[in-house]
Design a protein around this motif. Structure first.
Motif, PDB file in Angstrom:
ATOM      1  N   ARG A 151       7.797  -1.187 -10.451  1.00 38.97           N
ATOM      2  CA  ARG A 151       6.589  -1.920 -10.851  1.00 38.97           C
ATOM      3  C   ARG A 151       6.795  -3.425 -10.738  1.00 38.97           C
ATOM      4  O   ARG A 151       5.922  -4.149 -10.250  1.00 38.97           O
ATOM      5  CB  ARG A 151       6.204  -1.541 -12.279  1.00 38.97           C
ATOM      6  N   ASN A 152       7.957  -3.916 -11.179  1.00 38.77           N
ATOM      7  CA  ASN A 152       8.215  -5.351 -11.128  1.00 38.77           C
ATOM      8  C   ASN A 152       8.312  -5.865  -9.700  1.00 38.77           C
ATOM      9  O   ASN A 152       7.768  -6.930  -9.366  1.00 38.77           O
ATOM     10  CB  ASN A 152       9.504  -5.682 -11.876  1.00 38.77           C
ATOM     11  N   ALA A 155       4.812  -5.918  -8.131  1.00 36.40           N
ATOM     12  CA  ALA A 155       4.043  -7.057  -8.641  1.00 36.40           C
ATOM     13  C   ALA A 155       4.513  -8.353  -7.993  1.00 36.40           C
ATOM     14  O   ALA A 155       3.704  -9.236  -7.661  1.00 36.40           O
ATOM     15  CB  ALA A 155       4.166  -7.141 -10.161  1.00 36.40           C
ATOM     16  N   LEU A 158       3.147  -8.498  -4.461  1.00 42.07           N
ATOM     17  CA  LEU A 158       1.727  -8.851  -4.496  1.00 42.07           C
ATOM     18  C   LEU A 158       1.556 -10.352  -4.709  1.00 42.07           C
ATOM     19  O   LEU A 158       0.760 -11.006  -4.012  1.00 42.07           O
ATOM     20  CB  LEU A 158       1.033  -8.073  -5.607  1.00 42.07           C
ATOM     21  N   ALA A 159       2.286 -10.911  -5.645  1.00 41.35           N
ATOM     22  CA  ALA A 159       2.195 -12.347  -5.924  1.00 41.35           C
ATOM     23  C   ALA A 159       2.635 -13.166  -4.716  1.00 41.35           C
ATOM     24  O   ALA A 159       2.031 -14.204  -4.399  1.00 41.35           O
ATOM     25  CB  ALA A 159       3.048 -12.695  -7.145  1.00 41.35           C
ATOM     26  N   GLN A 175      -4.749  -6.003  -3.253  1.00 38.85           N
ATOM     27  CA  GLN A 175      -4.329  -5.128  -4.339  1.00 38.85           C
ATOM     28  C   GLN A 175      -3.163  -4.258  -3.894  1.00 38.85           C
ATOM     29  O   GLN A 175      -2.912  -4.089  -2.710  1.00 38.85           O
ATOM     30  CB  GLN A 175      -5.487  -4.220  -4.773  1.00 38.85           C
ATOM     31  N   LEU A 176      -2.462  -3.708  -4.880  1.00 37.02           N
ATOM     32  CA  LEU A 176      -1.455  -2.695  -4.618  1.00 37.02           C
ATOM     33  C   LEU A 176      -2.139  -1.347  -4.456  1.00 37.02           C
ATOM     34  O   LEU A 176      -3.200  -1.101  -5.040  1.00 37.02           O
ATOM     35  CB  LEU A 176      -0.451  -2.640  -5.762  1.00 37.02           C
TER      36      LEU A 176
END
Length: 205
Positions: A151-152, A155, A158-159, A175-176
């Motif tokens: 998850r990290n 994220a 994505l950033a 989006q993911l």
């Protein structure tokens, strides 16, 4: 989750933009490099198992594949690009077809651009974004195979893509997404239905 309101059906395949269906109604296109999960994403969004063909051999989508929704709306599966082991002349023909389609299709309302979250913004992804920008075409990016990362890390990826898009002055939704565990499917489906004006059409009915 809002269900996809109709059962899409295969309409035709066009190897050139001039072989496409009549340019009226509403269309939404899906584009992405070979092997990024484009077919799986289309199937997940539409809630179908085998609408778009899934193959272990990259590059099997070799034309603009049109799917009819209700007689006036269509989905378009564009040729996979970048990885397919096909002759250079064929790749160039695909590129010409995609450019002509994205910049000249009046019924096209938006583009879903699909990238592997682990390998985003490859050169031809950027070319697709350039063509879409030249046509003032709205773009929504799916960073697929998000289940392959923690998850990290997902994220963070994505950033990082958001920062890069800002740096190159590209405006796009992002989006993911994972077709495997359905993460992001509802968000992507809502974008598709909004672009196809499904709520407005239902209200008119």
């Amino acid at each position: 989750m809002r269900d996809f309101p109709v059962n899409p059906s295969y309409l035709l395949s066009a190897h050139r933009a001039d072989q496409a269906p009549p340019d009226r109604g509403l269309e939404l296109a899906f584009a992405g490099r070979s092997n990024v999960g484009k077919s799986s994403a289309i199937n997940a969004i539409c809630g179908r198992n085998a609408l778009a063909r899934i193959s272990k051999t990259p590059g099997r989508t070799q034309a603009l594949n049109f799917f009819d929704l209700d007689g006036r709306r269509r989905l378009v599966d564009m040729p996979g690009y970048g990885y397919a082991k096909v002759p250079l002349a064929m790749k160039r023909r695909w590129e010409r077809s995609m450019e002509e389609y994205l910049q000249g299709r009046e019924s096209l309302r938006g583009l879903i651009l699909i990238m592997d979250v682990r390998h985003p913004l490859k050169p031809f992804d950027r070319q697709i974004l350039h063509w879409a920008e030249a046509a003032a075409m709205p773009v929504h990016i799916l960073l697929t195979k998000a289940d392959k990362l923690s998850r990290n890390k997902a994220a963070a990826a994505l950033a990082a893509v958001r920062r890069e898009l800002k740096a190159i002055e590209v405006v796009a939704g992002i989006q993911l997404f994972s077709a495997l565990n359905k993460a992001g499917v509802e968000e992507a489906r809502e974008r598709v239905l909004d672009w196809l004006e499904w709520d407005a059409a239902q209200a008119e009915a």
